[in-house]
Design a protein around this motif. Structure first.
Motif, PDB file in Angstrom:
ATOM      1  N   GLU A 122       0.831  -1.316  -0.042  1.00 41.33           N
ATOM      2  CA  GLU A 122      -0.104   0.048  -0.010  1.00 41.33           C
ATOM      3  C   GLU A 122       0.912   1.259  -0.068  1.00 41.33           C
ATOM      4  OE1 GLU A 122      -2.405  -0.485   3.382  1.00 41.33           O
ATOM      5  OE2 GLU A 122      -3.668  -2.097   2.584  1.00 41.33           O
ATOM      6  N   SER A 123       2.146   1.149   0.671  1.00 41.55           N
ATOM      7  CA  SER A 123       2.806   2.185   0.860  1.00 41.55           C
ATOM      8  C   SER A 123       3.642   2.778  -0.458  1.00 41.55           C
ATOM      9  CB  SER A 123       3.680   2.281   2.117  1.00 41.55           C
ATOM     10  OG  SER A 123       2.942   2.260   3.260  1.00 41.55           O
ATOM     11  N   LEU A 124       4.448   1.455  -0.966  1.00 38.79           N
ATOM     12  CA  LEU A 124       5.134   1.661  -2.071  1.00 38.79           C
ATOM     13  C   LEU A 124       4.659   1.545  -3.331  1.00 38.79           C
ATOM     14  CD1 LEU A 124       8.243  -0.173  -0.315  1.00 38.79           C
ATOM     15  CD2 LEU A 124       7.784   2.411  -0.554  1.00 38.79           C
ATOM     16  N   GLY A 125       3.628   0.674  -3.548  1.00 40.82           N
ATOM     17  CA  GLY A 125       2.951   0.326  -4.677  1.00 40.82           C
ATOM     18  C   GLY A 125       3.668  -0.340  -5.733  1.00 40.82           C
ATOM     19  N   THR A 126       4.805  -0.115  -6.063  1.00 39.21           N
ATOM     20  CA  THR A 126       5.434  -0.884  -7.291  1.00 39.21           C
ATOM     21  C   THR A 126       6.520  -1.782  -6.691  1.00 39.21           C
ATOM     22  OG1 THR A 126       7.154   0.794  -7.596  1.00 39.21           O
ATOM     23  CG2 THR A 126       4.989   1.060  -8.675  1.00 39.21           C
ATOM     24  N   LYS A 127       6.679  -2.850  -7.620  1.00 40.39           N
ATOM     25  CA  LYS A 127       7.743  -3.978  -6.886  1.00 40.39           C
ATOM     26  C   LYS A 127       8.820  -3.171  -7.131  1.00 40.39           C
ATOM     27  CE  LYS A 127       8.710  -7.233 -10.045  1.00 40.39           C
ATOM     28  NZ  LYS A 127       8.707  -8.421 -10.618  1.00 40.39           N
ATOM     29  N   TRP A 128       9.330  -2.346  -7.964  1.00 43.02           N
ATOM     30  CA  TRP A 128      10.757  -1.900  -8.242  1.00 43.02           C
ATOM     31  C   TRP A 128      11.080  -0.844  -6.694  1.00 43.02           C
ATOM     32  CZ3 TRP A 128      13.150   2.918  -7.604  1.00 43.02           C
ATOM     33  CH2 TRP A 128      14.449   2.825  -8.316  1.00 43.02           C
ATOM     34  N   LEU A 129      10.252  -0.336  -6.227  1.00 42.94           N
ATOM     35  CA  LEU A 129      10.423   0.539  -5.134  1.00 42.94           C
ATOM     36  C   LEU A 129      10.339  -0.490  -3.929  1.00 42.94           C
ATOM     37  CD1 LEU A 129       8.016   3.936  -5.468  1.00 42.94           C
ATOM     38  CD2 LEU A 129      10.490   3.618  -5.409  1.00 42.94           C
ATOM     39  N   ALA A 130       9.740  -1.384  -3.765  1.00 41.59           N
ATOM     40  CA  ALA A 130       9.592  -2.448  -2.659  1.00 41.59           C
ATOM     41  C   ALA A 130      10.714  -3.174  -2.606  1.00 41.59           C
ATOM     42  CB  ALA A 130       8.504  -3.383  -2.880  1.00 41.59           C
ATOM     43  N   LEU A 131      11.469  -3.479  -3.726  1.00 38.74           N
ATOM     44  CA  LEU A 131      12.814  -4.381  -3.777  1.00 38.74           C
ATOM     45  C   LEU A 131      13.958  -3.205  -3.421  1.00 38.74           C
ATOM     46  CD1 LEU A 131      12.439  -6.481  -6.957  1.00 38.74           C
ATOM     47  CD2 LEU A 131      12.362  -7.050  -4.737  1.00 38.74           C
ATOM     48  N   ALA A 132      13.913  -2.094  -3.829  1.00 39.65           N
ATOM     49  CA  ALA A 132      14.945  -1.028  -3.419  1.00 39.65           C
ATOM     50  C   ALA A 132      14.803  -0.672  -2.020  1.00 39.65           C
ATOM     51  CB  ALA A 132      14.408   0.548  -4.223  1.00 39.65           C
ATOM     52  N   ALA A 133      13.469  -0.636  -1.424  1.00 39.23           N
ATOM     53  CA  ALA A 133      13.361  -0.347   0.012  1.00 39.23           C
ATOM     54  C   ALA A 133      14.008  -1.678   0.782  1.00 39.23           C
ATOM     55  CB  ALA A 133      11.830  -0.064   0.396  1.00 39.23           C
ATOM     56  N   LEU A 134      13.701  -2.771   0.304  1.00 38.66           N
ATOM     57  CA  LEU A 134      14.080  -4.137   0.983  1.00 38.66           C
ATOM     58  C   LEU A 134      15.662  -4.172   0.991  1.00 38.66           C
ATOM     59  CD1 LEU A 134      12.606  -6.441   2.231  1.00 38.66           C
ATOM     60  CD2 LEU A 134      12.942  -7.745  -0.092  1.00 38.66           C
ATOM     61  N   ASN A 135      16.181  -4.114  -0.264  1.00 40.57           N
ATOM     62  CA  ASN A 135      17.596  -3.793  -0.152  1.00 40.57           C
ATOM     63  C   ASN A 135      18.401  -3.122   0.643  1.00 40.57           C
ATOM     64  OD1 ASN A 135      18.402  -5.964  -2.059  1.00 40.57           O
ATOM     65  ND2 ASN A 135      17.893  -4.775  -3.937  1.00 40.57           N
ATOM     66  N   LEU A 136      17.858  -1.893   0.688  1.00 39.01           N
ATOM     67  CA  LEU A 136      18.317  -0.940   1.649  1.00 39.01           C
ATOM     68  C   LEU A 136      18.375  -1.230   3.064  1.00 39.01           C
ATOM     69  CD1 LEU A 136      19.563   2.005   2.001  1.00 39.01           C
ATOM     70  CD2 LEU A 136      17.309   2.835   2.381  1.00 39.01           C
ATOM     71  N   ALA A 137      17.268  -1.690   3.292  1.00 39.88           N
ATOM     72  CA  ALA A 137      16.765  -2.202   5.062  1.00 39.88           C
ATOM     73  C   ALA A 137      17.597  -3.461   5.037  1.00 39.88           C
ATOM     74  CB  ALA A 137      15.483  -2.647   5.052  1.00 39.88           C
ATOM     75  N   PHE A 138      18.056  -4.273   4.107  1.00 40.43           N
ATOM     76  CA  PHE A 138      18.677  -5.468   4.302  1.00 40.43           C
ATOM     77  C   PHE A 138      20.061  -5.131   4.590  1.00 40.43           C
ATOM     78  CE2 PHE A 138      17.591  -9.965   4.302  1.00 40.43           C
ATOM     79  CZ  PHE A 138      18.789 -10.582   4.287  1.00 40.43           C
TER      80      PHE A 138
END
Length: 423
Positions: free
Chosen positions: A307-323
């Motif tokens: 709901e917050s990020l919307g797209t797979k591209w942004l979700a993977l970017a956020a996940l990589n940064l957090a990881f």
């Protein structure tokens, strides 16, 4: 958020901040959550047994034992000698030898710290003697050790395969291209560093030296062919391959008179100590995972990201940064087993191929093993070189950047990691 969910998240984070060992922290918050939820405490014991009964889990101590036996039997020295006769006379030759030897040893041990220790212990002093800056020499050994989890067979892929319930053989293949790409990037850094700092070239090896090194190193070079050929030829499973690696290493070491049988108890004890740290985290995490699923933490978090990020591209970017941030301050194995259900829920929500997602996770884990401030390989390099964390951190950032570029390619070009997958 319920009291149980708060205890599982905030309680675990608090214990980790207080430097409580991860396995103990997971067990404590799991037991506390059971008490709060009025669930029979025997549930934790049942899940501990369930979490340690996986056949695939046997591959972890066996690959670690194989790496210890091969290192003690001198196979790492033989690999270094073979690589040295081939490229030591090139610009950055000895540093390149470190990367090549680590790449082959990674296909034997499957472990980043073991690869760093086995190759770094030989090559860091040799590079310093040849005119390389000590911090650079140590940083290259640490960075090359990162190939351990990516070049199959890989302990990290075994762990993720168990957590995500995916084919370990397919996961192994997904790490080959990222691993080779990192190796190529590290070789380029070695060449540029040696050229920029005018590091003297070594004398080229004669054909007789090359031949002798090949003869002496033939069994070390054949080990990856034996193990991986057996797995992908359908002769044995990855777990059986780990057992065969131990037998192979033992036979080669004893037959070649480079391994003393009397040293075996100490070798086994070292591998048991390392394995115990890994498997204890996996075992206690099963009960933790059940409670996380019961509280719907993974599903709710995945929904929030969607709901917050919307797209797979942004979700993977956020996940990589957090990881990446987590991996720099937290045990990599703990991240995979503790956050596994949440990560899998996110991947499913955004339709990421599970094997591709495994490649993303393990590439991230590999970078974390070299990244300041608590990467395992970083501390192995510090112990060998005697350098401070500050000097190591300053020297290793160019290599970290190369690894992050490979991570981006792995993340956003699925075919990059899945190129070798069977059709």
């Amino acid at each position: 958020m319920s009291g149980i969910a708060l205890l599982l998240t905030g309680g675990f984070a608090g214990l980790v901040i207080c430097a409580i060992p991860f396995a103990i922290a997971i067990a404590v918050v799991t037991m506390g959550s059971l008490v709060v939820a009025d669930i029979e405490p025997a549930f934790l014991a049942q899940q501990l047994i369930a979490g340690s009964q996986s056949f695939s889990l046997l591959a972890i101590p066996l690959f670690m034992l194989a790496g210890e036996i091969m290192s003690a039997g001198g196979l790492s020295q033989r690999l270094v000698e073979v690589a040295s006769t081939l490229v030591r006379h090139r610009t950055g030759g000895l540093a390149i030898v470190t990367v090549l030897a680590a790449m082959v040893f990674a296909a034997i041990s499957g472990s980043a710290p073991a690869t760093t220790a086995a190759i770094g212990g030989i090559m860091i002093p040799a590079m310093v003697k040849a005119g390389y800056d000590k911090a650079f020499a140590a940083s290259i050994a640490v960075s090359a050790g990162v190939l351990g989890p990516l070049i199959p067979p890989s302990i990290a892929f075994v762990i993720w395969g168990i957590v995500a319930e995916q084919s370990i053989s397919r996961l192994f293949l997904s790490g080959v291209i990222p691993g080779l790409s990192i190796a190529i990037g590290l070789i380029a850094i070695c060449w540029f560093h040696a050229r920029r700092h005018n590091v003297p070239k070594q004398a080229p090896a004669s054909w007789a030296e090359v031949g002798q090194a090949m003869v002496l190193g033939k069994w070390a070079l054949f080990s990856p062919v034996f193990v991986l050929g057996g797995i992908y030829g359908g002769v044995f499973t990855p777990t059986e391959a780990a057992a065969m690696s131990c037998v192979y290493a033992l036979v080669v070491g004893v037959a070649g008179r480079t391994l003393n049988i009397r040293d075996l108890p100490a070798i086994i004890l070292r591998s048991v100590r390392t394995s115990a740290m890994v498997t204890s985290i996996i075992a206690v995490s099963v009960g933790f995972g059940v409670l996380v699923a019961q509280e719907r933490l993974a599903v709710d978090f995945a929904s929030w990201m969607a709901e917050s990020l919307g797209t797979k591209w942004l979700a993977l970017a956020a996940l990589n940064l957090a990881f990446f941030l987590l991996a720099s301050v937290m045990d990599e194995i703990a991240i995979m087993v503790v956050l596994g259900p949440m990560l899998i829920a996110i991947a499913n929500r955004f339709g990421v191929d599970p094997v591709h997602f495994g490649a993303i996770i393990v590439t991230n884990v590999s970078i974390g093993m070299a990244a300041p401030p608590i990467g395992y390989c970083l501390f192995v390099g510090m112990a060998i070189s005697g350098l401070s964390l500050a000097r190591m951190a300053k020297a290793i950032w160019p290599q970290i950047i190369v690894m992050l570029i490979v991570l981006m390619l792995t993340t956003y070009i699925p075919g990059f990691a899945l190129l070798l997958q069977p059709k």
